[in-house]
Motif scaffolding. Structure first.
Motif, PDB file in Angstrom:
ATOM      1  N   PHE A   1      -4.004  21.277  21.588  1.00 40.93           N
ATOM      2  CA  PHE A   1      -2.897  22.232  21.597  1.00 40.93           C
ATOM      3  C   PHE A   1      -1.931  22.005  20.429  1.00 40.93           C
ATOM      4  N   VAL A   2      -2.345  21.160  19.466  1.00 39.74           N
ATOM      5  CA  VAL A   2      -1.500  20.874  18.302  1.00 39.74           C
ATOM      6  C   VAL A   2      -2.175  21.404  17.042  1.00 39.74           C
ATOM      7  N   THR A   3      -1.419  22.106  16.207  1.00 38.23           N
ATOM      8  CA  THR A   3      -1.919  22.586  14.926  1.00 38.23           C
ATOM      9  C   THR A   3      -1.501  21.610  13.838  1.00 38.23           C
ATOM     10  N   ASN A   4      -2.486  21.002  13.197  1.00 38.36           N
ATOM     11  CA  ASN A   4      -2.196  20.036  12.134  1.00 38.36           C
ATOM     12  C   ASN A   4      -2.046  20.748  10.802  1.00 38.36           C
ATOM     13  N   ALA A   5      -1.061  20.332  10.032  1.00 42.20           N
ATOM     14  CA  ALA A   5      -0.813  20.959   8.730  1.00 42.20           C
ATOM     15  C   ALA A   5      -1.986  20.760   7.784  1.00 42.20           C
ATOM     16  N   SER A   6      -2.614  19.594   7.850  1.00 33.95           N
ATOM     17  CA  SER A   6      -3.738  19.310   6.962  1.00 33.95           C
ATOM     18  C   SER A   6      -4.637  18.258   7.584  1.00 33.95           C
ATOM     19  N   ALA A   7      -5.854  18.190   7.086  1.00 33.99           N
ATOM     20  CA  ALA A   7      -6.803  17.189   7.563  1.00 33.99           C
ATOM     21  C   ALA A   7      -7.479  16.551   6.370  1.00 33.99           C
ATOM     22  N   PRO A   8      -7.535  15.231   6.314  1.00 39.03           N
ATOM     23  CA  PRO A   8      -8.156  14.558   5.164  1.00 39.03           C
ATOM     24  C   PRO A   8      -9.667  14.790   5.130  1.00 39.03           C
ATOM     25  N   GLY A   9     -10.211  14.806   3.923  1.00 34.37           N
ATOM     26  CA  GLY A   9     -11.647  14.994   3.779  1.00 34.37           C
ATOM     27  C   GLY A   9     -12.437  13.749   4.138  1.00 34.37           C
ATOM     28  N   LYS A  10     -11.780  12.604   4.040  1.00 38.43           N
ATOM     29  CA  LYS A  10     -12.428  11.342   4.420  1.00 38.43           C
ATOM     30  C   LYS A  10     -11.411  10.478   5.141  1.00 38.43           C
ATOM     31  N   LEU A  11     -11.917   9.495   5.840  1.00 42.46           N
ATOM     32  CA  LEU A  11     -11.041   8.565   6.561  1.00 42.46           C
ATOM     33  C   LEU A  11     -11.272   7.169   6.018  1.00 42.46           C
ATOM     34  N   GLY A  12     -10.263   6.650   5.314  1.00 46.08           N
ATOM     35  CA  GLY A  12     -10.364   5.305   4.760  1.00 46.08           C
ATOM     36  C   GLY A  12      -9.404   4.329   5.392  1.00 46.08           C
ATOM     37  N   LYS A  13      -8.175   4.815   5.707  1.00 41.08           N
ATOM     38  CA  LYS A  13      -7.161   3.961   6.324  1.00 41.08           C
ATOM     39  C   LYS A  13      -6.483   4.723   7.472  1.00 41.08           C
ATOM     40  N   ILE A  14      -6.332   4.048   8.590  1.00 43.99           N
ATOM     41  CA  ILE A  14      -5.674   4.637   9.757  1.00 43.99           C
ATOM     42  C   ILE A  14      -4.640   3.647  10.282  1.00 43.99           C
TER      43      ILE A  14
ATOM     44  N   ILE B   1       0.850  -1.201   0.000  1.00 51.67           N
ATOM     45  CA  ILE B   1       0.000   0.000   0.000  1.00 51.67           C
ATOM     46  C   ILE B   1       0.880   1.243   0.000  1.00 51.67           C
ATOM     47  N   HIS B   2       0.565   2.192  -0.846  1.00 51.06           N
ATOM     48  CA  HIS B   2       1.346   3.427  -0.925  1.00 51.06           C
ATOM     49  C   HIS B   2       1.089   4.272   0.316  1.00 51.06           C
ATOM     50  N   PRO B   3       2.117   4.868   0.915  1.00 55.52           N
ATOM     51  CA  PRO B   3       1.930   5.694   2.117  1.00 55.52           C
ATOM     52  C   PRO B   3       0.881   6.792   1.959  1.00 55.52           C
ATOM     53  N   ASP B   4       0.715   7.311   0.730  1.00 54.51           N
ATOM     54  CA  ASP B   4      -0.268   8.373   0.506  1.00 54.51           C
ATOM     55  C   ASP B   4      -1.697   7.919   0.782  1.00 54.51           C
ATOM     56  N   GLU B   5      -1.935   6.609   0.825  1.00 55.24           N
ATOM     57  CA  GLU B   5      -3.292   6.099   1.071  1.00 55.24           C
ATOM     58  C   GLU B   5      -3.677   6.157   2.538  1.00 55.24           C
ATOM     59  N   VAL B   6      -2.701   6.360   3.418  1.00 52.14           N
ATOM     60  CA  VAL B   6      -2.988   6.426   4.861  1.00 52.14           C
ATOM     61  C   VAL B   6      -3.466   7.835   5.210  1.00 52.14           C
ATOM     62  N   ASP B   7      -4.642   7.920   5.794  1.00 48.27           N
ATOM     63  CA  ASP B   7      -5.239   9.227   6.100  1.00 48.27           C
ATOM     64  C   ASP B   7      -4.849   9.759   7.471  1.00 48.27           C
ATOM     65  N   ALA B   8      -4.590   8.864   8.418  1.00 47.40           N
ATOM     66  CA  ALA B   8      -4.280   9.313   9.780  1.00 47.40           C
ATOM     67  C   ALA B   8      -3.436   8.261  10.489  1.00 47.40           C
ATOM     68  N   ILE B   9      -2.709   8.709  11.488  1.00 50.00           N
ATOM     69  CA  ILE B   9      -1.939   7.811  12.349  1.00 50.00           C
ATOM     70  C   ILE B   9      -2.288   8.119  13.796  1.00 50.00           C
ATOM     71  N   VAL B  10      -2.698   7.088  14.538  1.00 50.96           N
ATOM     72  CA  VAL B  10      -2.842   7.221  15.989  1.00 50.96           C
ATOM     73  C   VAL B  10      -1.493   6.840  16.582  1.00 50.96           C
ATOM     74  N   MET B  11      -0.758   7.847  17.001  1.00 52.68           N
ATOM     75  CA  MET B  11       0.605   7.626  17.467  1.00 52.68           C
ATOM     76  C   MET B  11       0.649   7.065  18.882  1.00 52.68           C
ATOM     77  N   HIS B  12       1.765   6.392  19.182  1.00 52.27           N
ATOM     78  CA  HIS B  12       1.996   5.925  20.550  1.00 52.27           C
ATOM     79  C   HIS B  12       2.184   7.130  21.464  1.00 52.27           C
ATOM     80  N   ALA B  13       3.074   8.045  21.088  1.00 52.69           N
ATOM     81  CA  ALA B  13       3.275   9.349  21.731  1.00 52.69           C
ATOM     82  C   ALA B  13       2.976   9.354  23.232  1.00 52.69           C
TER      83      ALA B  13
END
Length: 395
Positions: free
Chosen positions: A362-375, A289-301
């Motif tokens: 308290f975090v500013t995200n650079a962009s937000a996907p219009g839909k969520l297909g893969k996380i 799967i191409h990385p561009d297909e991932v819409d979001a990551i729930v980080m361990h953080a």
């Protein structure tokens, strides 16, 4: 030949977020944390405990069966969440599904209680051993749910729950089981456990009276890559996930890829500056799967300086200049150690279902996907035991 998909057909959890999916989602929609200051021995520290209502549910469970009265909270949390999950999935006695529910710390409260009694009396209670064994959680869940399938327990620190998912996937793909209950449970809000985290100098030292000096009213700054001090805070709870082969009418999300990696151990809690283990686990989970297909990551953080930034650098290496939307739940609910990965999966599944992003206030995200297909969901334990799980929305 394409492998048959593996579905998440139900999730049960009990945490500071709530004890039902509805309560949990409502908690996520609020830009407020769930921490409070509690007494731990002679100090007062931040923690994310279960709500009063949830604690009452756990006490009712404890008193519902005489055998349950001596169990640790970590076991009772798992029992509660597991009952909820299989009820949603429609599993029943005789299905003989597998169980793999782990914990990082295990029966922390009972260990501390029994050890204190031993120091005082040079003897311990009859049930001290059977109620603190590593296999305690899965064994009691299997007993409670009357399944005769395989029971597995393990502790791989903070990636415990996602390693349970890996095991469940492996069993299902092998054909040795067609249903598996996986997840993690943790009850770490004890004086000794808190003291261990403070000794590592990673626990939040935020004080409300000093709010003007930083943190903006958030005791944990998980996902803040500019912070100068670690701000990890512990939470308690359990989350368990029903896995089944194929797509069903109950499918909430599909496990599209799994990845894992372990870094060479440089010291007891080491992780490289760009988290080589995460780079490898994320690449494995992505597969073709191409990385561009991932819409979001729930980080361990986890809220530590090194932990947060190293994972971010790993994501930069894998996703280059097109980073997905990044989020975490630890700024709100704290780090639940072995249960944290399963709670992160719950967040990812809820976002896929609701088609709504949960932001860190308290975090500013650079962009937000219009839909969520893969996380993508990440977790890592002490020593660099990383796991990444790629989830996709049921089409």
């Amino acid at each position: 030949m394409k492998e048959q998909p593996i579905s998440i057909t139900a999730i049960g959890s009990i945490s500071p977020l709530g004890k039902t999916s509805g309560e949990t989602w409502e908690s996520y929609l609020k830009d407020s944390h769930l921490f409070e200051q509690k007494d731990f021995g002679e100090t007062k520290e931040w923690a994310a405990p279960l709500s009063k209502d949830s604690k009452e549910e756990i006490e009712q469970l404890r008193n519902s069966d005489n055998k349950y009265k001596s169990l640790d909270d970590s076991v009772l949390f798992a029992l509660y969440a597991s009952r909820d999950a299989i009820a949603k999935a429609g599993w029943k006695a005789g299905d003989d599904f597998g169980v793999n529910i782990g914990s990082s710390r295990g029966a922390t409260a009972l260990f501390e209680k029994y050890h204190q009694e031993f120091l005082e009396n040079n003897r311990t209670a009859t049930l001290s051993s059977p109620t603190t064994t590593l296999g305690n959680i899965s064994s009691w869940v299997a007993h409670d749910l009357k399944t005769k399938g395989p029971e597995i327990s393990h502790s791989i620190t903070c990636s415990t729950a996602l390693h349970a998912v890996l095991n469940g996937v492996a069993w299902l793909r092998s054909g040795m089981a067609n249903k598996f209950l996986v997840g993690g449970s943790e009850a770490p809000l004890t004086p000794f456990t808190i003291a261990q985290m403070k000794a590592l100098k990673i626990y939040s030292q935020y004080r409300e009276e000093n709010a003007s000096e930083g943190n903006g009213g958030f005791p944990s700054r998980a996902l803040d890559f500019e912070k100068e001090k670690s701000t990890m805070i512990l939470g308690e709870g359990a989350s368990v996930i029903c896995l089944e082969m194929g797509l069903t009418e109950k499918t909430l999300a599909v496990i599209e890829g799994v990845g894992y990696a372990t870094e060479p151990l440089r010291h007891n809690i080491s992780i490289s500056t760009d988290a080589e283990c995460f780079q490898a686990s994320m690449k494995m989970a992505l597969g073709e799967i191409h990385p561009d297909e991932v819409d979001a990551i729930v980080m361990h953080a986890p809220g530590t300086v090194k932990g947060d930034i190293s994972e971010y650098k790993a994501i930069e290496k894998v996703f280059c200049n097109n980073l997905p939307f990044l989020t975490t739940n630890k700024w709100k609910v704290g780090h639940t150690f072995g249960a944290s990965g399963a709670l992160s999966i719950e967040l990812a599944v809820l976002m896929l279902q609701e088609q709504q992003l949960i932001k860190v206030p308290f975090v500013t995200n650079a962009s937000a996907p219009g839909k969520l297909g893969k996380i993508l969901v990440n977790a890592v334990g002490f020593g660099g035991n990383a796991v990444s799980i790629l989830l996709s929305r049921k089409v």
